[in-house]
Design a protein around this motif. Structure first.
Motif, PDB file in Angstrom:
ATOM      1  N   GLU A 104       0.871  -0.877  -0.190  1.00 25.56           N
ATOM      2  CA  GLU A 104      -0.019   0.185   0.195  1.00 25.56           C
ATOM      3  C   GLU A 104       0.761   1.807  -0.111  1.00 25.56           C
ATOM      4  O   GLU A 104      -0.043   2.310  -0.076  1.00 25.56           O
ATOM      5  CB  GLU A 104      -1.325  -0.150   0.770  1.00 25.56           C
ATOM      6  N   GLY A 105       1.989   1.147   0.772  1.00 22.57           N
ATOM      7  CA  GLY A 105       2.841   2.471  -0.360  1.00 22.57           C
ATOM      8  C   GLY A 105       3.849   2.435   1.496  1.00 22.57           C
ATOM      9  O   GLY A 105       4.459   1.101   2.053  1.00 22.57           O
ATOM     10  N   ARG A 106       4.974   3.432   1.582  1.00 22.46           N
ATOM     11  CA  ARG A 106       5.990   3.549   2.517  1.00 22.46           C
ATOM     12  C   ARG A 106       5.756   3.338   3.928  1.00 22.46           C
ATOM     13  O   ARG A 106       6.144   2.585   4.621  1.00 22.46           O
ATOM     14  CB  ARG A 106       6.527   4.769   2.313  1.00 22.46           C
ATOM     15  N   ASN A 107       4.851   4.327   4.058  1.00 22.64           N
ATOM     16  CA  ASN A 107       4.181   4.521   5.596  1.00 22.64           C
ATOM     17  C   ASN A 107       2.814   3.790   6.854  1.00 22.64           C
ATOM     18  O   ASN A 107       2.251   3.912   5.965  1.00 22.64           O
ATOM     19  CB  ASN A 107       3.947   5.741   5.899  1.00 22.64           C
ATOM     20  N   VAL A 108       3.732   2.527   7.154  1.00 24.28           N
ATOM     21  CA  VAL A 108       3.047   1.426   7.457  1.00 24.28           C
ATOM     22  C   VAL A 108       2.550   2.088   9.322  1.00 24.28           C
ATOM     23  O   VAL A 108       3.613   2.273  10.157  1.00 24.28           O
ATOM     24  CB  VAL A 108       3.118   0.118   7.320  1.00 24.28           C
ATOM     25  N   THR A 117       2.912  -7.234  21.152  1.00 22.39           N
ATOM     26  CA  THR A 117       2.574  -8.226  19.929  1.00 22.39           C
ATOM     27  C   THR A 117       3.422  -6.818  18.774  1.00 22.39           C
ATOM     28  O   THR A 117       4.197  -7.419  17.369  1.00 22.39           O
ATOM     29  CB  THR A 117       1.821  -7.497  19.736  1.00 22.39           C
ATOM     30  N   LEU A 118       4.128  -5.597  19.373  1.00 25.60           N
ATOM     31  CA  LEU A 118       4.084  -4.622  18.614  1.00 25.60           C
ATOM     32  C   LEU A 118       5.901  -4.963  18.192  1.00 25.60           C
ATOM     33  O   LEU A 118       5.998  -5.053  17.156  1.00 25.60           O
ATOM     34  CB  LEU A 118       4.486  -3.269  19.255  1.00 25.60           C
ATOM     35  N   ALA A 119       6.821  -5.140  18.511  1.00 30.86           N
ATOM     36  CA  ALA A 119       8.188  -5.940  18.058  1.00 30.86           C
ATOM     37  C   ALA A 119       7.622  -6.664  17.012  1.00 30.86           C
ATOM     38  O   ALA A 119       8.817  -6.025  15.703  1.00 30.86           O
ATOM     39  CB  ALA A 119       9.738  -5.951  19.310  1.00 30.86           C
ATOM     40  N   PRO A 120       7.764  -7.609  17.013  1.00 24.95           N
ATOM     41  CA  PRO A 120       6.999  -9.506  16.255  1.00 24.95           C
ATOM     42  C   PRO A 120       6.503  -9.033  14.998  1.00 24.95           C
ATOM     43  O   PRO A 120       7.181  -8.899  13.613  1.00 24.95           O
ATOM     44  CB  PRO A 120       6.580 -10.231  17.111  1.00 24.95           C
ATOM     45  N   THR A 121       5.117  -7.387  14.887  1.00 30.07           N
ATOM     46  CA  THR A 121       4.696  -7.493  13.797  1.00 30.07           C
ATOM     47  C   THR A 121       5.408  -6.135  13.200  1.00 30.07           C
ATOM     48  O   THR A 121       5.479  -6.429  12.117  1.00 30.07           O
ATOM     49  CB  THR A 121       3.645  -6.861  14.528  1.00 30.07           C
ATOM     50  N   VAL A 122       6.580  -5.421  14.123  1.00 27.90           N
ATOM     51  CA  VAL A 122       7.453  -4.352  13.127  1.00 27.90           C
ATOM     52  C   VAL A 122       8.614  -5.025  12.760  1.00 27.90           C
ATOM     53  O   VAL A 122       8.366  -5.062  11.460  1.00 27.90           O
ATOM     54  CB  VAL A 122       7.892  -3.562  14.183  1.00 27.90           C
ATOM     55  N   ALA A 123       8.790  -6.781  12.507  1.00 25.80           N
ATOM     56  CA  ALA A 123       9.491  -7.032  12.530  1.00 25.80           C
ATOM     57  C   ALA A 123       8.984  -7.870  11.134  1.00 25.80           C
ATOM     58  O   ALA A 123       9.719  -8.196  10.095  1.00 25.80           O
ATOM     59  CB  ALA A 123      10.499  -8.108  13.184  1.00 25.80           C
ATOM     60  N   LEU A 124       8.294  -7.843  11.315  1.00 35.13           N
ATOM     61  CA  LEU A 124       7.486  -8.497  10.268  1.00 35.13           C
ATOM     62  C   LEU A 124       7.124  -7.939   8.682  1.00 35.13           C
ATOM     63  O   LEU A 124       7.461  -8.459   7.797  1.00 35.13           O
ATOM     64  CB  LEU A 124       6.008  -9.426  10.554  1.00 35.13           C
ATOM     65  N   VAL A 125       6.594  -6.903   9.503  1.00 35.25           N
ATOM     66  CA  VAL A 125       6.541  -5.845   8.251  1.00 35.25           C
ATOM     67  C   VAL A 125       7.545  -5.769   7.846  1.00 35.25           C
ATOM     68  O   VAL A 125       7.708  -5.016   6.384  1.00 35.25           O
ATOM     69  CB  VAL A 125       5.937  -4.761   8.760  1.00 35.25           C
ATOM     70  N   ARG A 134      10.438  -3.327  -1.224  1.00 32.51           N
ATOM     71  CA  ARG A 134      10.355  -2.096  -0.980  1.00 32.51           C
ATOM     72  C   ARG A 134      10.054  -1.261   0.688  1.00 32.51           C
ATOM     73  O   ARG A 134      10.686  -1.782   1.304  1.00 32.51           O
ATOM     74  CB  ARG A 134       8.407  -1.704  -0.637  1.00 32.51           C
ATOM     75  N   PRO A 135      10.884   0.251  -0.074  1.00 30.40           N
ATOM     76  CA  PRO A 135      11.203   0.280   1.848  1.00 30.40           C
ATOM     77  C   PRO A 135      10.106   0.996   2.496  1.00 30.40           C
ATOM     78  O   PRO A 135       8.859   1.135   1.825  1.00 30.40           O
ATOM     79  CB  PRO A 135      11.501   2.648   0.986  1.00 30.40           C
ATOM     80  N   VAL A 136       9.898   1.063   3.246  1.00 28.15           N
ATOM     81  CA  VAL A 136       9.003   1.439   4.488  1.00 28.15           C
ATOM     82  C   VAL A 136       9.908   1.741   5.993  1.00 28.15           C
ATOM     83  O   VAL A 136      10.311   1.914   6.257  1.00 28.15           O
ATOM     84  CB  VAL A 136       8.424  -0.480   4.528  1.00 28.15           C
ATOM     85  N   GLU A 137       8.896   2.720   6.372  1.00 23.67           N
ATOM     86  CA  GLU A 137       9.231   3.549   7.777  1.00 23.67           C
ATOM     87  C   GLU A 137       7.542   3.075   8.209  1.00 23.67           C
ATOM     88  O   GLU A 137       6.942   3.188   8.307  1.00 23.67           O
ATOM     89  CB  GLU A 137       9.159   4.822   7.711  1.00 23.67           C
ATOM     90  N   VAL A 138       8.064   2.672   9.591  1.00 25.40           N
ATOM     91  CA  VAL A 138       6.879   1.501  10.499  1.00 25.40           C
ATOM     92  C   VAL A 138       7.259   2.376  12.235  1.00 25.40           C
ATOM     93  O   VAL A 138       7.758   2.502  12.308  1.00 25.40           O
ATOM     94  CB  VAL A 138       7.209   0.440  10.761  1.00 25.40           C
ATOM     95  N   ASP A 173       0.697   5.039   5.482  1.00 26.52           N
ATOM     96  CA  ASP A 173      -0.277   4.665   4.343  1.00 26.52           C
ATOM     97  C   ASP A 173      -1.530   3.232   4.152  1.00 26.52           C
ATOM     98  O   ASP A 173      -2.444   3.105   2.956  1.00 26.52           O
ATOM     99  CB  ASP A 173       0.700   4.490   3.550  1.00 26.52           C
ATOM    100  N   ALA A 174      -1.486   2.249   5.562  1.00 27.48           N
ATOM    101  CA  ALA A 174      -1.929   1.589   5.512  1.00 27.48           C
ATOM    102  C   ALA A 174      -2.009   0.982   6.934  1.00 27.48           C
ATOM    103  O   ALA A 174      -0.731   1.758   7.716  1.00 27.48           O
ATOM    104  CB  ALA A 174      -0.944   0.075   4.364  1.00 27.48           C
ATOM    105  N   VAL A 175      -3.098   0.922   7.421  1.00 31.26           N
ATOM    106  CA  VAL A 175      -2.848   0.736   9.078  1.00 31.26           C
ATOM    107  C   VAL A 175      -2.932  -0.551   9.194  1.00 31.26           C
ATOM    108  O   VAL A 175      -3.614  -1.749   8.710  1.00 31.26           O
ATOM    109  CB  VAL A 175      -3.900   1.148   9.845  1.00 31.26           C
TER     110      VAL A 175
END
Length: 216
Positions: A104-108, A117-125, A134-138, A173-175
């Protein structure tokens, strides 16, 4: 086809049964619930439950599961890492959601009601972004009090807190709703950006895994 689901809350059982009935009629689901896995992972870290997770997955395989879907995001990476050891494909429920968010975009934004749950999910993204090139900023957001309401049975109140928090986000860009338990909040938001939850895409991907395992 038989798909096993490893849960850390019994509340997930009717959710996935309903999705099965709607999207995958005829699929056999076997539910394994161990609330203690999340409790320990929250206090000691996900790696502390590795042996117990492997044992639960092995039990599912021994009972005839063709593949396993782990519906808990906190221990999802631990579960996936045991696939070779237990001899069946193991998928974490939030992986397809993370891949969709990256597209969906760079900013997630990763939103959670359980801090562990935050750290594992950030690592997954970030992992899915690297895989897609793709570049991503979480960014992350913890919704205070929502998990307490969920545990108390106030599912509507929990979903409303999450939806309000999501609608206050800006510049994303996405949640990503980091936990399967948060899925009802997606239908209560008014934001114009995609708000992604894990149960439906996770189950769909697990069904593909199960079909592949059965045909192999």
């Amino acid at each position: 086809m038989t798909l096993a689901l490893l849960h850390t809350s019994p509340a997930h059982i009717p959710v996935f049964d309903a999705l099965r009935d709607t999207d995958h009629p005829g699929l056999v689901l076997r539910h394994f619930v161990d609330e203690g896995l999340l409790e320990r992972a929250r206090t000691e870290g996900p790696d502390a439950v590795t042996d117990d997770v492997r044992a639960r997955l092995a039990a599912a395989a021994a009972e005839g599961a063709d593949s396993v879907l782990c519906t808990c995001s906190t221990i999802g990476a631990v579960a996936e890492a045991q696939s070779a050891a237990v001899g069946v494909p193991v998928l974490r429920v939030d992986r397809p959601m993370a891949a969709a968010a990256v597209a969906e975009g760079r900013n997630v934004a990763v939103v959670a009601t359980v801090a562990s749950t935050l750290a594992p999910t950030v690592a997954l993204v970030e992992e899915e972004a690297a895989r897609a090139g793709r570049p991503v900023e979480v960014t992350t957001l913890f919704v205070e009090g929502a998990w307490d309401r969920f545990q108390a049975g106030d599912l509507d109140g929990s979903a409303d807190l999450v939806a309000t928090a999501v609608d206050a986000l800006d510049g994303v860009d996405a949640v990503v709703l980091a936990q399967a338990s948060m899925a009802p909040a997606a239908d209560r938001t008014t934001t114009h950006v995609p708000v992604l939850s894990s149960p439906r895409p996770g189950l769909r991907a697990a069904v593909r895994n199960t079909a592949y395992a059965e045909s192999s």
